[in-house]
Write an enzyme that holds these catalytic residues in place. Sequence first.
Site, PDB file in Angstrom:
ATOM      1  N   CYS A 142       0.820  -1.216   0.000  1.00 35.74           N
ATOM      2  CA  CYS A 142       0.000   0.000   0.000  1.00 35.74           C
ATOM      3  C   CYS A 142       0.847   1.257   0.000  1.00 35.74           C
ATOM      4  CB  CYS A 142      -0.898   0.044   1.221  1.00 35.74           C
ATOM      5  SG  CYS A 142      -2.099  -1.269   1.232  1.00 35.74           S
ATOM      6  N   CYS A 192      -2.407   9.572   6.730  1.00 39.57           N
ATOM      7  CA  CYS A 192      -1.280   9.251   7.611  1.00 39.57           C
ATOM      8  C   CYS A 192      -1.696   9.395   9.077  1.00 39.57           C
ATOM      9  CB  CYS A 192      -0.096  10.164   7.331  1.00 39.57           C
ATOM     10  SG  CYS A 192       0.617   9.923   5.713  1.00 39.57           S
TER      11      CYS A 192
END
Lengths: 397, 281
Positions: free
Chosen positions: B35, B104
């Site tokens: 990913c 994130c």
Amino acid sequence: MNKKTVYLDNNATTMVAPEVVEAMLPFYTERYGNPSSMHDFGGRVEKDIEWARHEVAQLLGAEHDYEIVFTSCGTEGDNFAISGVLSYFPNKRHIITTRVEHPAVLNLCKQYEREGYRVTYIPVDRQGNLDLDMLFDSVSEDTAIVSVMHANNETGVIHPVEKIGAFLRERGVLFHIDGVQAAGKIPINVANIPCDLYTISGHKFHAPKGVGALYIRRGTRIRPILYGGHQERGRRPGTENVAGIVGMGKAAELARKFLPEEERVKKLRDKLENEILARFPNVSLNGAKEQRVPNTTNVGFEYIEGEAILLYLNEMGIAASSGSACSSGSLEPSHVLRAMGVPFTSAHGSIRFSLSRYNTEEEIDYTLKVLPEVVDRLLEISPYWDNERKCGREIKV
Amino acid sequence: MWDYTDKVKILYTKPKNVGVIEDANAVGEVGSIVCGDALTLYLKIEDGIIKDAKFQTFGCGSAIASSSALTEMIIGKTVEEAEKITNRDIVEYLGGLPEQKMHCSVMGREALDKALANWRGEEIEEEAHEGEIVCQCFGVTDALIRKVIRENNLKSVEDITNYTKAGGACGSCIHKLEDILQEELKLQQSCADNPETGEKKKPLTNIRRMQLVNETIVDVIRPILQKDGGDIELLDVDGKKVYVALRGTCSQCVASMVTLKNLVEAKLREFVEDDIEVIEK
Ligand SMILES: Cc1ncc(COP(=O)(O)O)c(C=O)c1O
């Protein structure tokens, strides 16, 4: 940043050569006339444009200067070539291109697909080499144009345009080459490449941004994509970007003069590449080693991520680029690396260094000194590296 | 170039708490190398207090900075306090993140969840436990998407992609994301409405319904379809039955036509009446 930047991102854009700036300046100050005007003040500028056209024609090996049409950028050249041919041949509904083209070609083709065109995207192998058999087999009566890049911007891999062109010429199919990454890096001679259209962009070979050119071989059937005045013989209307065109002419002159310098650039690139490949256990080369422009290397680091590498290099004053997902703003790694079947593990950690004749050996040595520190710091943070080394644990993918 | 805050820059160049806690009693692992980002969080919890936290991350600058921020925020906190930390708090600590990098901060929050579950001795069965996978490319579950929509007050599918990466690769789950988003927005709406009066809206007259259906198709639905090269034509409105002709881009897949119809129906129910039925001709 107080230190001078070590600029290793010349496939993104290049420094404008000082000679080029100098050649351009008068056209921003006292020589601002319109080349179409009936007075000398403007008319004399026309001569400078024609001088630039001649220089660009020389760079490409064009037989006639008028085969060069100035554009605003490489993207425009690509669009002009493909759209211009398609609109000349409205009944031909098939385009052939490759999976590794620049978005300037790929996204245009995708748009034509939405409009009902059939597009064949030729795949590449692990080294980035085109499947030529498939390309040749795909050509049909319905094929309006084939568009293939001369050199790939991410890997530097050179495609066999002479061979492709020879085949297409025999079949009577028009051939466009996106030569944006080839100009200034390798010799180009359209006398020996059977192509009809060839796109270049100034800012990739030390001219300013915002100027490009499309080579249109004499007799090629193409319509303009812009309509307006008579500039560029009506093929690309709009008052000329005089300073930019003159700059591009100067850059073309310099590119020819400095082409032998590319040997030195290649030596520097090879030094950088060989030492990287020898130094790190977790790195591999993306793209063919031979058949490559002399300035580009693309290496994939495993277990660390490309944008992080770039940011760390940036801290050390080194400018490079990456095909990782994060750095592009998309969520997937580069389409070129994916087309080549580069495993995601190293595509995410891919770094492209692209040099120019302005790079020095000291800069390469500095990069080679800094890079191990950067890689080690990131490996230390990485969850995968430890797993591999310490526990011998399978990497979770 | 990303517009990272100074705080983000400081934290990715000099991250704190990098590494492994050998005797950690809570470990949370999220993401994967495929990913493009992954985080492993190690905690040492004693008497319900997080005594130490360390991390390892594979990811870009903002992933490193978010991970570092998370560890700094939770060290010394009780488990209860740590549980209350949202990805928003991480973003605030960093002085902001570019929209496309929000995922994130979500990754940090997820790793914390997993670590705390691990500490409690809950075996997280990856998929079953946490809802159903919506985005196959990045393995994102509906549970996570809903949570992130609520915590960050998301309003568009694009937001969902920025925060969770879902829909960012092949794009085939975009319609599902749209459905989830609409459901969540509706939930928010009904919470905001006065629940006591429970007053039903006045039923629409036929002519008003037809007008609304037409407006919704022209202003809302058609632009969505046309973005992907599709189109819609309104054929008739008979009571609450709306007859349409649909054209998709992907003519091979029947599935896409089904989801197209669902999309149209969902939109009409949202903007016109919630018992509209769409019939495709
Ligand atoms: C191969 C290739 N084609 C086209 C372009 C587009 O050129 P420009 O930036 O001048 O529009 C680029 C630039 O990145 C390129 O590398």
